[in-house]
Motif scaffolding. Structure first.
Motif, PDB file in Angstrom:
ATOM      1  N   THR A 195       0.742  -1.358   0.028  1.00 51.65           N
ATOM      2  CA  THR A 195       0.109  -0.047   0.152  1.00 51.65           C
ATOM      3  C   THR A 195       0.854   1.367  -0.156  1.00 51.65           C
ATOM      4  OG1 THR A 195      -0.085  -0.293   2.555  1.00 51.65           O
ATOM      5  CG2 THR A 195      -1.684  -1.073   1.270  1.00 51.65           C
ATOM      6  N   TRP A 196       2.018   1.120   0.535  1.00 49.61           N
ATOM      7  CA  TRP A 196       2.898   2.433   0.754  1.00 49.61           C
ATOM      8  C   TRP A 196       3.787   2.767  -0.636  1.00 49.61           C
ATOM      9  CZ3 TRP A 196       7.463   0.337  -0.344  1.00 49.61           C
ATOM     10  CH2 TRP A 196       7.739  -0.934   0.239  1.00 49.61           C
ATOM     11  N   LEU A 197       3.362   1.691  -1.793  1.00 54.80           N
ATOM     12  CA  LEU A 197       4.288   1.913  -2.896  1.00 54.80           C
ATOM     13  C   LEU A 197       3.276   3.087  -3.667  1.00 54.80           C
ATOM     14  CD1 LEU A 197       5.564  -1.505  -3.828  1.00 54.80           C
ATOM     15  CD2 LEU A 197       6.887   0.541  -3.755  1.00 54.80           C
ATOM     16  N   PRO A 198       4.001   3.668  -4.692  1.00 52.86           N
ATOM     17  CA  PRO A 198       3.350   4.809  -5.536  1.00 52.86           C
ATOM     18  C   PRO A 198       2.565   4.102  -6.657  1.00 52.86           C
ATOM     19  CG  PRO A 198       5.472   4.883  -6.027  1.00 52.86           C
ATOM     20  CD  PRO A 198       5.537   3.899  -4.828  1.00 52.86           C
ATOM     21  N   ALA A 199       1.885   4.790  -7.415  1.00 54.17           N
ATOM     22  CA  ALA A 199       1.314   4.397  -8.742  1.00 54.17           C
ATOM     23  C   ALA A 199       2.450   4.714  -9.635  1.00 54.17           C
ATOM     24  CB  ALA A 199       0.143   5.254  -9.187  1.00 54.17           C
ATOM     25  N   PRO A 200       2.648   3.935 -10.763  1.00 51.30           N
ATOM     26  CA  PRO A 200       3.469   4.246 -11.658  1.00 51.30           C
ATOM     27  C   PRO A 200       3.539   5.248 -12.486  1.00 51.30           C
ATOM     28  CG  PRO A 200       2.141   2.344 -12.353  1.00 51.30           C
ATOM     29  CD  PRO A 200       1.806   2.648 -10.985  1.00 51.30           C
ATOM     30  N   LEU A 201       4.510   6.085 -12.823  1.00 46.04           N
ATOM     31  CA  LEU A 201       4.413   7.048 -13.698  1.00 46.04           C
ATOM     32  C   LEU A 201       4.247   6.705 -15.263  1.00 46.04           C
ATOM     33  CD1 LEU A 201       7.645   9.128 -12.854  1.00 46.04           C
ATOM     34  CD2 LEU A 201       5.366   9.311 -11.897  1.00 46.04           C
ATOM     35  N   ALA A 202       3.702   7.616 -15.977  1.00 49.15           N
ATOM     36  CA  ALA A 202       3.275   7.284 -17.346  1.00 49.15           C
ATOM     37  C   ALA A 202       4.120   6.686 -18.168  1.00 49.15           C
ATOM     38  CB  ALA A 202       2.780   8.470 -17.942  1.00 49.15           C
ATOM     39  N   GLY A 203       4.097   5.406 -18.854  1.00 50.70           N
ATOM     40  CA  GLY A 203       5.109   4.818 -19.493  1.00 50.70           C
ATOM     41  C   GLY A 203       5.965   3.586 -18.604  1.00 50.70           C
ATOM     42  N   ALA A 204       5.723   3.583 -17.504  1.00 51.70           N
ATOM     43  CA  ALA A 204       6.305   2.396 -16.577  1.00 51.70           C
ATOM     44  C   ALA A 204       5.553   1.391 -16.753  1.00 51.70           C
ATOM     45  CB  ALA A 204       6.499   2.818 -15.280  1.00 51.70           C
ATOM     46  N   GLY A 205       6.200   0.284 -16.519  1.00 55.61           N
ATOM     47  CA  GLY A 205       5.758  -1.147 -16.505  1.00 55.61           C
ATOM     48  C   GLY A 205       5.066  -1.559 -15.082  1.00 55.61           C
ATOM     49  N   ARG A 206       4.838  -3.074 -14.963  1.00 52.13           N
ATOM     50  CA  ARG A 206       4.248  -3.504 -13.807  1.00 52.13           C
ATOM     51  C   ARG A 206       5.045  -3.372 -12.597  1.00 52.13           C
ATOM     52  NH1 ARG A 206       1.613  -9.447 -14.080  1.00 52.13           N
ATOM     53  NH2 ARG A 206       0.295  -8.118 -15.540  1.00 52.13           N
ATOM     54  N   ASN A 207       6.685  -3.507 -12.731  1.00 52.90           N
ATOM     55  CA  ASN A 207       7.275  -3.748 -11.654  1.00 52.90           C
ATOM     56  C   ASN A 207       8.205  -2.443 -11.345  1.00 52.90           C
ATOM     57  OD1 ASN A 207       6.335  -6.630 -11.525  1.00 52.90           O
ATOM     58  ND2 ASN A 207       8.449  -6.981 -12.753  1.00 52.90           N
ATOM     59  N   LEU A 208       8.893  -2.457  -9.928  1.00 52.35           N
ATOM     60  CA  LEU A 208       9.914  -1.512  -9.728  1.00 52.35           C
ATOM     61  C   LEU A 208      10.822  -2.076  -8.714  1.00 52.35           C
ATOM     62  CD1 LEU A 208       8.562   1.198  -7.283  1.00 52.35           C
ATOM     63  CD2 LEU A 208       7.504  -1.136  -7.444  1.00 52.35           C
ATOM     64  N   PHE A 209      11.954  -1.377  -8.351  1.00 52.16           N
ATOM     65  CA  PHE A 209      12.903  -1.993  -7.574  1.00 52.16           C
ATOM     66  C   PHE A 209      12.726  -1.237  -6.402  1.00 52.16           C
ATOM     67  CE2 PHE A 209      15.356  -1.450 -11.645  1.00 52.16           C
ATOM     68  CZ  PHE A 209      15.818  -2.818 -11.900  1.00 52.16           C
ATOM     69  N   ILE A 210      12.882  -2.154  -5.004  1.00 52.41           N
ATOM     70  CA  ILE A 210      12.728  -1.508  -3.580  1.00 52.41           C
ATOM     71  C   ILE A 210      13.976  -1.966  -2.937  1.00 52.41           C
ATOM     72  CG2 ILE A 210      10.456  -1.616  -3.769  1.00 52.41           C
ATOM     73  CD1 ILE A 210      10.536  -3.895  -1.662  1.00 52.41           C
ATOM     74  N   GLY A 211      14.424  -1.382  -1.716  1.00 49.11           N
ATOM     75  CA  GLY A 211      15.645  -1.697  -0.968  1.00 49.11           C
ATOM     76  C   GLY A 211      15.515  -3.032  -0.278  1.00 49.11           C
ATOM     77  N   ARG A 212      14.169  -3.277   0.048  1.00 51.42           N
ATOM     78  CA  ARG A 212      13.810  -4.625   0.762  1.00 51.42           C
ATOM     79  C   ARG A 212      14.111  -4.654   2.110  1.00 51.42           C
ATOM     80  NH1 ARG A 212      15.173  -9.471   2.714  1.00 51.42           N
ATOM     81  NH2 ARG A 212      17.398  -9.027   2.488  1.00 51.42           N
ATOM     82  N   ASP A 213      15.285  -4.878   2.498  1.00 51.06           N
ATOM     83  CA  ASP A 213      15.702  -4.677   4.067  1.00 51.06           C
ATOM     84  C   ASP A 213      16.207  -3.374   4.338  1.00 51.06           C
ATOM     85  OD1 ASP A 213      16.718  -5.232   6.532  1.00 51.06           O
ATOM     86  OD2 ASP A 213      18.383  -6.654   5.891  1.00 51.06           O
ATOM     87  N   THR A 214      15.125  -2.855   5.374  1.00 47.71           N
ATOM     88  CA  THR A 214      15.160  -1.438   5.693  1.00 47.71           C
ATOM     89  C   THR A 214      16.084  -1.508   7.056  1.00 47.71           C
ATOM     90  OG1 THR A 214      13.212  -1.852   7.035  1.00 47.71           O
ATOM     91  CG2 THR A 214      13.032  -0.689   5.025  1.00 47.71           C
ATOM     92  N   GLY A 215      16.684  -2.491   7.493  1.00 45.84           N
ATOM     93  CA  GLY A 215      17.388  -2.472   8.590  1.00 45.84           C
ATOM     94  C   GLY A 215      18.930  -1.847   8.363  1.00 45.84           C
TER      95      GLY A 215
END
Length: 674
Positions: free
Chosen positions: A342-362
């Protein structure tokens, strides 16, 4: 012969010549080798596997799951999905979800029940835990000898199997028995030779089949995990695998590296594709038995592989430290779908389905990728760097661009002085005053007599260290030179080849040459770095310690995991601190505590390194120094490419201040223009 008969004969011959050749029957032989660490290939004599590689290609760049355990690795190989789908986290197989993600032979039997399928497996849990629904032959062999015997029997049958999966277990058993999965462990390497001998017998039997000329065999060799001291750890050594494809239809790429290298999950869809069967939706892998050759770098295109995060399927488990195709991981990084959290944004125009995240916030983590620019005329070339960046509150996403050249960067500390070399320049650093001494830089040729004996002259040094006895060792390309610090001159008889004079350094990928850095801790602990590897060297015994090289990671060099490759410098101060460099940044390593200090990497600037701030001038850039937090937006930056650049490195850095949300990036793009 009558004229009519002649006409019929001529017509029949013409039709025969015009008719297309009958298609060969596609068949698959998968040879599984439990615990065959990818980077050990090429260090052990394996003539039969070598012959397969010559008739196809082999990749050593793939990673197994972060658990680096057999149940997980084999499940990914046989199902075509990652562990967050097939559910196998360890060798208990608890949580397995083969109902949704069955093994490839069960899929084949469901789609094409007339196919003859078989599996001969040395590790019993593979025979008993996977469904193998409808499979014609499932043989719980119990030993490698029985696997080979059964396979030869099946291949000797006239019809024989259409798909035959084999599991040889002895490399894993030998690795555990001797505690090491390493080229220096004789029991382990003997087991690998044993599997290679079995490969030779299998190929002899396969080619002796009476209908072999009409069969199109795809040969796949794969492994479930690597190893170090045993295995089961989230380290490069334990996760490194190999996958080879060979056969008439496979491109002959040999050991040519592919940035989008085959992964374990690519095996099952590649088998289905070779058989001409439909690939079901939802698999994490893709058919890769016929890869295209890596394109040479050129102008006007995105030079990054998988810069848009669309090559692989988004992960479902944030706790899973999965591989990210095309990118080198530094303590984290993951691909997810925009809709996943839920905290991820909507993709910008022209973007695909996926994006990169850091994963481990520690901890801060990175994804990085190196691009070879050699062969391009970079005179007056410019770069364009762009990305979609954003972050939840307390986080930040950054993109850094570094250009590497042949000028190198080498440094060492002795007494109260730091000595820094870059290109043809020498910087004398006053440690007490914490700044470059007045009048520097100076030419290396005038300040260090004798270094001009190096091929190419007194410039572009790779690494240097002081050995605790007044002797300084310089490394350049394939040579080294010993220097007497008190006498102020190079010792007679130098330079000499590194190979043959530094036993064990030949184990580096690429051999005993082109070092990146050297860190002297003691006479028995000299660390030499190259690429993503390092070797510990004992100067008193004059040889590398056994079981090296190892890999740069959070496990081996605590606190440095965000920099998993390409260190430079290693400037030692008497305070017990060592400084390691990349273009534009440095980190501080505590040799006593054996970990990097907090708050690094930091910028090389006039405040941190007075007089060295221009060391990498024009070689390091940041996409959005004041951005990368808050709402997702697109950033773009252009600049001049250093004309002597050999490689470019792009790093996505995810910085975290709390456990809520994450930083994110998408559509990372680097192109060159003239």
């Amino acid at each position: 012969m009558s004229r009519r008969s002649l006409r019929f004969t001529t017509l029949a011959l013409a039709c025969a010549l015009a008719a297309p050749a009958l298609a060969k029957t596609p068949k698959v032989l998968f040879i599984g080798t439990d615990g065959f660490r990818g980077d050990v290939y090429g260090t052990v004599a394996t003539p039969n596997l070598d012959a397969l590689v010559a008739d196809g290609y082999l990749s050593r760049e793939g990673l197994t799951a972060d658990t680096a355990i057999s149940g997980t690795g084999w499940s990914s190989l046989f199902t075509g999905v990652e562990r967050d789908k097939h559910g196998v986290y360890d060798n208990s197989f608890s949580g397995k979800n083969y109902a949704d993600w069955p093994d490839v032979l069960s899929r084949i039997e469901r789609i094409a029940p007339t196919k003859n399928t078989a599996a001969a497996l040395a590790w019993s849990p593979l025979a008993t835990q996977l469904p193998w629904t409808g499979v014609d032959t499932v043989y719980d062999a119990g030993s490698d000898a029985n696997v080979l015997s059964k396979a030869l029997q099946l291949l000797g049958q006239a019809a024989g199997p259409d798909v035959l999966l084999l599991d040889f277990n002895e490399p894993d058993g030998a690795g555990h028995a001797g505690s090491y999965f390493n080229r220096d462990a004789s029991g382990y390497t003997n087991a690998i030779r044993g599997v290679d001998a079995s490969i030779g017998k299998l190929m002899t039997a396969l080619r002796a089949r009476p209908n072999y000329a009409n069969e199109d065999w795809l040969i796949i060799v794969g492994t479930d995990h690597g190893g170090s001291i045993h295995h089961g750890h989230n380290t490069p050594e334990d996760r490194k695998t190999l996958i080879a494809f060979s056969g008439e239809s496979v491109p002959k790429l040999g050991l040519e590296p592919l940035r989008l290298a085959p992964r374990q999950v690519d095996v099952a869809p590649s088998i289905l594709a070779h058989l001409g069967l439909a690939i079901p939706a939802g698999l994490d892998g893709r058919p890769i038995q016929r890869p295209a050759r890596e394109a040479a770098p050129t102008f006007g295109v995105n030079l990054l592989a998988n810069g848009d995060a669309e090559y692989s399927v988004g992960r479902q488990d944030r706790g899973y430290d999965s591989d990210v195709p095309g990118w080198r991981k530094g303590r984290g990084g993951q691909v997810v779908e925009y809709a996943r959290y839920t905290w991820l944004p909507a993709p910008l125009a022209g973007a695909g389905r996926n994006l990169f995240i850091g994963r481990d916030t520690g901890k801060s983590n990175t994804l990085s990728q190196r691009v070879d620019l050699r062969g391009l005329d970079l005179t007056q070339a410019r770069f364009k760097l762009s990305a979609d960046l954003g972050a939840a509150s307390g986080h930040r996403a950054r993109v850094l661009l570094r250009f590497y050249d042949l000028r190198g960067m080498a440094s060492f500390g002795a007494g109260g002085t730091g000595h820094v070399f870059r290109g043809g320049d020498y910087y004398k650093y006053d440690i007490a005053a914490d700044r470059v001494a007045s009048g520097y830089p100076q030419p290396i040729t005038t300040q260090w007599p004798g270094l001009d004996r190096f091929a190419g002259g007194a410039r572009d040094l790779d690494a240097v260290f002081e050995a605790g006895n007044g002797k300084v060792y310089f490394f350049k390309d394939a040579q080294y030179l010993r220097y007497d610090l008190a006498a102020g001159t190079a010792d007679p008889g130098y330079p000499l080849p590194i190979a043959g004079h530094w036993p064990g350094l030949e184990k580096f990928a690429g051999g005993a040459r082109d070092l990146d850095a050297a860190m002297f801790v003691s006479r028995t602990k000299l660390y030499l770095f190259k690429g993503d590897q390092y070797i510990r060297y004992n100067l008193d015994s004059d040889r590398a310690d056994a079981y090296y090289p190892a890999y740069l990671s959070e496990s081996t060099w605590p606190g440095t995991g965000y920099w998993p490759a390409y260190w430079s410098g290693a400037l030692n101060f008497a305070s017990g601190k060592s400084y390691l460099f990349k273009p534009g940044e440095y980190l501080r390593y505590d040799r006593v505590l054996d970990r990097a200090d907090a708050g690094y990497p930091a910028a090389i600037n006039a405040s941190n390194w007075p007089g060295l701030q221009a060391l990498y001038a024009g070689s390091a850039f940041e996409l959005a120094p004041a951005g990368g937090s808050g709402a997702l937006r697109n950033y773009e930056f252009t600049g001049a490419v250093p004309k002597d650049a050999q490689w470019a490195e792009v790093e996505i850095r995810f910085e975290h201040a709390n456990a809520n949300g994450d930083a994110f990036a998408d559509r990372v793009h680097l192109s060159l223009e003239r």
